[in-house]
Design a protein around this motif. Structure first.
Motif, PDB file in Angstrom:
ATOM      1  N   PHE A 231       0.816  -1.221   0.000  1.00  0.00           N
ATOM      2  CA  PHE A 231       0.000   0.000   0.000  1.00  0.00           C
ATOM      3  C   PHE A 231       0.847   1.267   0.000  1.00  0.00           C
ATOM      4  N   LYS A 232       2.122   1.135  -0.322  1.00  0.00           N
ATOM      5  CA  LYS A 232       3.028   2.278  -0.267  1.00  0.00           C
ATOM      6  C   LYS A 232       2.602   3.382  -1.220  1.00  0.00           C
ATOM      7  N   ARG A 233       2.036   3.017  -2.367  1.00  0.00           N
ATOM      8  CA  ARG A 233       1.625   4.004  -3.374  1.00  0.00           C
ATOM      9  C   ARG A 233       0.282   4.653  -3.048  1.00  0.00           C
ATOM     10  N   TYR A 234      -0.443   4.082  -2.094  1.00  0.00           N
ATOM     11  CA  TYR A 234      -1.827   4.502  -1.859  1.00  0.00           C
ATOM     12  C   TYR A 234      -2.009   5.133  -0.483  1.00  0.00           C
ATOM     13  N   GLY A 235      -1.303   6.210  -0.235  1.00  0.00           N
ATOM     14  CA  GLY A 235      -1.320   6.854   1.080  1.00  0.00           C
ATOM     15  C   GLY A 235      -2.604   7.588   1.420  1.00  0.00           C
ATOM     16  N   LYS A 236      -3.526   7.730   0.450  1.00  0.00           N
ATOM     17  CA  LYS A 236      -4.771   8.465   0.698  1.00  0.00           C
ATOM     18  C   LYS A 236      -5.947   7.550   1.058  1.00  0.00           C
ATOM     19  N   ILE A 237      -5.697   6.259   1.174  1.00  0.00           N
ATOM     20  CA  ILE A 237      -6.784   5.316   1.461  1.00  0.00           C
ATOM     21  C   ILE A 237      -7.418   5.621   2.811  1.00  0.00           C
ATOM     22  N   LYS A 238      -8.747   5.687   2.816  1.00  0.00           N
ATOM     23  CA  LYS A 238      -9.519   5.889   4.042  1.00  0.00           C
ATOM     24  C   LYS A 238     -10.296   4.634   4.451  1.00  0.00           C
ATOM     25  N   TYR A 239     -10.693   3.858   3.447  1.00  0.00           N
ATOM     26  CA  TYR A 239     -11.449   2.626   3.710  1.00  0.00           C
ATOM     27  C   TYR A 239     -10.812   1.494   2.907  1.00  0.00           C
ATOM     28  N   LEU A 240     -10.402   0.440   3.618  1.00  0.00           N
ATOM     29  CA  LEU A 240      -9.708  -0.671   2.990  1.00  0.00           C
ATOM     30  C   LEU A 240     -10.473  -1.961   3.267  1.00  0.00           C
ATOM     31  N   LEU A 241     -10.963  -2.602   2.205  1.00  0.00           N
ATOM     32  CA  LEU A 241     -11.782  -3.813   2.326  1.00  0.00           C
ATOM     33  C   LEU A 241     -10.980  -5.010   1.832  1.00  0.00           C
ATOM     34  N   LEU A 242     -10.645  -5.909   2.763  1.00  0.00           N
ATOM     35  CA  LEU A 242      -9.844  -7.088   2.446  1.00  0.00           C
ATOM     36  C   LEU A 242     -10.514  -8.370   2.930  1.00  0.00           C
ATOM     37  N   TYR A 243     -11.803  -8.320   3.158  1.00  0.00           N
ATOM     38  CA  TYR A 243     -12.482  -9.512   3.681  1.00  0.00           C
ATOM     39  C   TYR A 243     -12.605 -10.585   2.593  1.00  0.00           C
ATOM     40  N   GLU A 244     -12.765 -11.830   3.058  1.00  0.00           N
ATOM     41  CA  GLU A 244     -12.900 -12.993   2.174  1.00  0.00           C
ATOM     42  C   GLU A 244     -11.706 -13.131   1.228  1.00  0.00           C
TER      43      GLU A 244
END
Length: 346
Positions: free
Chosen positions: A79-92
């Protein structure tokens, strides 16, 4: 000839599908969808058979949906390139391990969903994210969590408000230190043996708790029921204690009195008051800054208006000079004649 071409085309489609299924085709060939949700930039890579976090997405992504993929490991650079992420969905997914500093660049992250994976613990760095409010780790077998939490730096930096650890094989609520903002916790479907007073004391602002399908002993069950009733915690989902309060429960100490007497409870309340005071001062400072800014704008507008008036007057004067040049000439002649008369007299 035509039959041979058809067979080749069918073979190509089958081979392409197999390569796509086993991840031999570059991720660039599989396009994620870009959306706008509540003015946030969302990238949806849902159910795309991804094996790792794609690195070709827009760096402005704020909501990243990677659910229902085949990701097994989160790497330091994921996620180094994506420093603006506020909501991260990694389920399933199939996440089993997370490298250190994987989330180090996500200072804006407010919610992360790691539910239904193969995690054995929660990466401790998650608890230090400065903006994290909602944490979902339910349906993971967190057998190493209690030992790992002994190394957790407390107090945590994350302003957690919602914590979901349902169906994680826990025997006690996770001890993550003082959490003054936490108002809801879901610990259902865990084989809880007891809930310690120290853990409850750190949750001084709890408003909702879910303990359905837990296996607490009778004494602990009645203690938590009494505690919740006295604290007036609403929106509760509680287990059914096996027997009513009877003589054999007389030796169970009142959990509420013990909890509120602990220093952790007082520290939690103090942290809450400090946060409220900080918020109040920030509000006051914001209002004063707003008033000061408005005054500056007014002064600027008044000064600008005054300069415009002066400029208009100057323009009128110049206009009169150009419109009535004879008047100016006559005036000059009169002045010259007067001067000559004065000289002749002399």
């Amino acid at each position: 000839m035509d039959l041979r071409i058809i067979i080749l085309q069918i073979s190509y489609i089958i081979i392409f599908a197999k390569m796509l299924a086993f991840g031999f085709i570059s991720q660039d060939e599989r396009k994620c969808k870009y959306l706008k949700v509540d003015r946030l930039t969302k990238v949806k890579c849902f159910d795309m058979n991804l094996r790792e976090v794609p690195q070709f997405l827009s760096t402005s992504v704020e909501v990243l949906d990677l659910a229902f993929n085949r990701i097994k490991k989160l790497k330091r650079h994921s996620f180094k390139r994506y420093g603006k992420i506020k909501y991260l969905l990694l389920y399933e997914n199939m996440i089993q391990s997370v490298e250190p500093e994987t989330f180090a660049h996500l200072s804006s992250l407010q919610e992360i969903d790691l539910s239904n994976n193969a995690l054995l613990t929660i990466p401790l760095e998650i608890f230090q994210l400065p903006s994290l409010r909602n944490l979902y780790v339910d349906s993971n077998d967190l057998i190493n969590l209690n030992n790992d939490l002994k190394r957790l730096e407390k107090p945590i930096q994350a302003p957690l408000e919602y914590f979901n650890v349902a169906e994680c094989g826990l025997q006690d609520l996770p001890d993550i230190g003082i959490v003054p903002y936490l108002w809801q916790i879901n610990a259902s479907s865990n084989p809880l043996k007891e809930i310690t007073t120290e853990t409850l004391a750190t949750m001084c602002n709890l408003k909702s708790i879910d303990l359905l399908k837990t296996q607490m002993p009778i004494c602990a069950c009645h203690q938590i029921l009494d505690y919740i009733n006295i604290r007036k915690i609403k929106n509760t989902f509680l287990p059914m204690c096996q027997i009513p309060v009877g003589a054999e429960l007389d030796e169970c100490p009142p959990l509420y009195n013990i909890t509120v007497g602990l220093p952790e409870y007082e520290q939690c309340n103090q942290a809450t008051l400090s946060a409220a005071a900080k918020s109040t001062w920030l509000t006051i400072a914001g209002c004063l800054s707003g008033v000061f800014l408005v005054l500056l704008i007014l002064l600027y507008c008044i000064r600008r208006r005054k300069r415009r008036k002066e400029k208009k007057k100057e323009m009128k004067r110049e206009k009169k000079r150009f419109i009535n040049p004879t008047t100016a000439t006559t005036t000059n002649n009169i002045i010259q004649q007067d001067e000559c008369m004065i000289c002749d007299t002399a």
